[in-house]
Design an enzyme around this catalytic site. Structure first.
Site, PDB file in Angstrom:
ATOM      1  N   HIS A  10      -1.781  -5.382   1.551  1.00  0.00           N
ATOM      2  CA  HIS A  10      -3.042  -6.114   1.378  1.00  0.00           C
ATOM      3  C   HIS A  10      -2.744  -7.531   0.917  1.00  0.00           C
ATOM      4  O   HIS A  10      -1.845  -7.747   0.112  1.00  0.00           O
ATOM      5  CB  HIS A  10      -3.918  -5.441   0.309  1.00  0.00           C
ATOM      6  N   ASN A  25      -1.524  -0.050   7.325  1.00  0.00           N
ATOM      7  CA  ASN A  25      -1.000  -1.381   7.660  1.00  0.00           C
ATOM      8  C   ASN A  25      -0.192  -2.039   6.540  1.00  0.00           C
ATOM      9  O   ASN A  25      -0.061  -3.259   6.482  1.00  0.00           O
ATOM     10  CB  ASN A  25      -2.110  -2.283   8.202  1.00  0.00           C
ATOM     11  N   LYS A  46       0.834  -1.198   0.000  1.00  0.00           N
ATOM     12  CA  LYS A  46       0.000   0.000   0.000  1.00  0.00           C
ATOM     13  C   LYS A  46       0.876   1.258   0.000  1.00  0.00           C
ATOM     14  O   LYS A  46       2.104   1.175   0.188  1.00  0.00           O
ATOM     15  CB  LYS A  46      -0.918  -0.055   1.224  1.00  0.00           C
ATOM     16  N   ARG A  79      -1.315 -14.727   4.283  1.00  0.00           N
ATOM     17  CA  ARG A  79      -2.090 -14.057   5.347  1.00  0.00           C
ATOM     18  C   ARG A  79      -1.362 -14.203   6.684  1.00  0.00           C
ATOM     19  O   ARG A  79      -1.309 -13.266   7.471  1.00  0.00           O
ATOM     20  CB  ARG A  79      -3.499 -14.652   5.445  1.00  0.00           C
ATOM     21  N   GLU A  95      -9.913 -10.655  -6.945  1.00  0.00           N
ATOM     22  CA  GLU A  95      -8.996  -9.511  -6.895  1.00  0.00           C
ATOM     23  C   GLU A  95      -7.970  -9.546  -8.030  1.00  0.00           C
ATOM     24  O   GLU A  95      -7.613  -8.502  -8.583  1.00  0.00           O
ATOM     25  CB  GLU A  95      -8.321  -9.455  -5.521  1.00  0.00           C
ATOM     26  N   TYR A 109     -12.553  -2.967  -2.759  1.00  0.00           N
ATOM     27  CA  TYR A 109     -13.069  -2.890  -1.392  1.00  0.00           C
ATOM     28  C   TYR A 109     -14.597  -2.904  -1.343  1.00  0.00           C
ATOM     29  O   TYR A 109     -15.184  -2.325  -0.428  1.00  0.00           O
ATOM     30  CB  TYR A 109     -12.511  -1.650  -0.695  1.00  0.00           C
TER      31      TYR A 109
HETATM   32  P1  DAT Z   1      -7.404  -7.152   5.844  1.00  0.00           P
HETATM   33  O1  DAT Z   1      -6.639  -6.053   5.112  1.00  0.00           O
HETATM   34  O2  DAT Z   1      -6.581  -7.724   6.959  1.00  0.00           O
HETATM   35  O3  DAT Z   1      -7.974  -8.198   4.923  1.00  0.00           O
HETATM   36  P2  DAT Z   1     -10.113  -6.125   6.039  1.00  0.00           P
HETATM   37  O4  DAT Z   1     -10.385  -6.777   4.739  1.00  0.00           O
HETATM   38  O5  DAT Z   1     -11.061  -6.423   7.159  1.00  0.00           O
HETATM   39  O6  DAT Z   1      -8.647  -6.451   6.567  1.00  0.00           O
HETATM   40  O7  DAT Z   1     -10.096  -4.535   5.847  1.00  0.00           O
HETATM   41  C1  DAT Z   1      -9.465  -3.957   4.713  1.00  0.00           C
HETATM   42  C2  DAT Z   1      -8.669  -2.764   5.167  1.00  0.00           C
HETATM   43  O8  DAT Z   1      -9.547  -1.766   5.677  1.00  0.00           O
HETATM   44  C3  DAT Z   1      -7.689  -3.064   6.315  1.00  0.00           C
HETATM   45  O9  DAT Z   1      -6.458  -3.514   5.840  1.00  0.00           O
HETATM   46  C4  DAT Z   1      -7.580  -1.735   6.976  1.00  0.00           C
HETATM   47  C5  DAT Z   1      -8.946  -1.119   6.791  1.00  0.00           C
HETATM   48  N1  DAT Z   1      -9.797  -1.329   7.959  1.00  0.00           N
HETATM   49  C6  DAT Z   1     -10.431  -2.479   8.314  1.00  0.00           C
HETATM   50  N2  DAT Z   1     -11.117  -2.319   9.449  1.00  0.00           N
HETATM   51  C7  DAT Z   1     -10.910  -1.042   9.834  1.00  0.00           C
HETATM   52  C8  DAT Z   1     -11.345  -0.257  10.934  1.00  0.00           C
HETATM   53  N3  DAT Z   1     -12.143  -0.748  11.886  1.00  0.00           N
HETATM   54  N4  DAT Z   1     -10.922   1.039  11.011  1.00  0.00           N
HETATM   55  C9  DAT Z   1     -10.116   1.550  10.054  1.00  0.00           C
HETATM   56  N5  DAT Z   1      -9.672   0.861   8.990  1.00  0.00           N
HETATM   57  C10 DAT Z   1     -10.057  -0.417   8.879  1.00  0.00           C
HETATM   58 MG    MG Z   2      -9.470  -8.149   3.512  1.00  0.00          MG
END
Ligand code: DAT
Ligand code: MG
Length: 149
Positions: free
Chosen positions: A115, A112, A9, A85, A126, A49
């Site tokens: 992805h 973070n 990212k 993961r 994706e 997303y």
């Molecule tokens: P991951 O990236 O571990 O698959 P995810 O698919 O649940 O996690 O969410 C996608 C991204 O969105 C994640 O990397 C960071 C952001 N995100 C998720 N939950 C969040 C939250 N509660 N507050 C802020 N950003 C969040």
């Molecule tokens: Mg995810």
């Protein structure tokens, strides 16, 4: 062979972590079969997303992910989704184990670093969003005889 979609990212790009991220997956024995550096257009961010577009954090997530270029990749290997993961670590870096990418390099959920697809179905979806089939270049790696029984 299993495939996944991985993306460094904008924070990871700005902080010079592309090389380290690639090195971790390469040393594990996984194989990159596609890669490109680009700033994501809005329509692909919305598709990528889709499960999060209605969530309160989405506006922040969208502006962060479009704040600069990303490095997009397709990786191959046995059980590559689960393995990557695990190597990426928990979504919230504060909960990510040391030794994982997020555990080693990030502090907050909104920045973070990387992805990774969370299932084989998500990976297929994706990969299709971000790569045309001709951008993927499968090949045999000579060390595979020493990676797979
Ligand atoms: P991951 O990236 O571990 O698959 P995810 O698919 O649940 O996690 O969410 C996608 C991204 O969105 C994640 O990397 C960071 C952001 N995100 C998720 N939950 C969040 C939250 N509660 N507050 C802020 N950003 C969040
Ligand atoms: Mg995810």
């Amino acid at each position: 062979m299993d495939r996944t979609f991985l993306m460094v990212k904008p924070d990871g790009v700005q902080r010079g972590l592309i090389g380290d991220v690639i090195a971790r997956f390469e040393k594990k024995g996984l194989k990159m079969v596609a890669g490109k550096f680009e700033k994501l257009p809005e329509e692909r961010v919305l598709e990528h997303y889709a499960e999060h577009v209605e969530k309160p954090f989405f506006p922040g997530l969208k502006s962060y992910i479009m704040s600069g270029p990303c490095f997009l990749m397709v990786w191959e290997g046995k059980d590559v989704v689960a393995i990557t993961r695990q190597m990426i670590g928990a979504t919230n870096p504060a909960e990510a184990a040391p030794g994982t990418i997020r555990g080693d390099y990030a502090l907050e959920i909104g920045m973070n670093v990387i992805h990774g697809s969370d299932s084989d179905e998500t990976a297929a979806r994706e990969i299709a969003i971000h790569f045309a089939p001709e951008e993927i270049a499968p090949y045999a790696r000579i060390d595979e005889a020493f990676l797979y029984e």
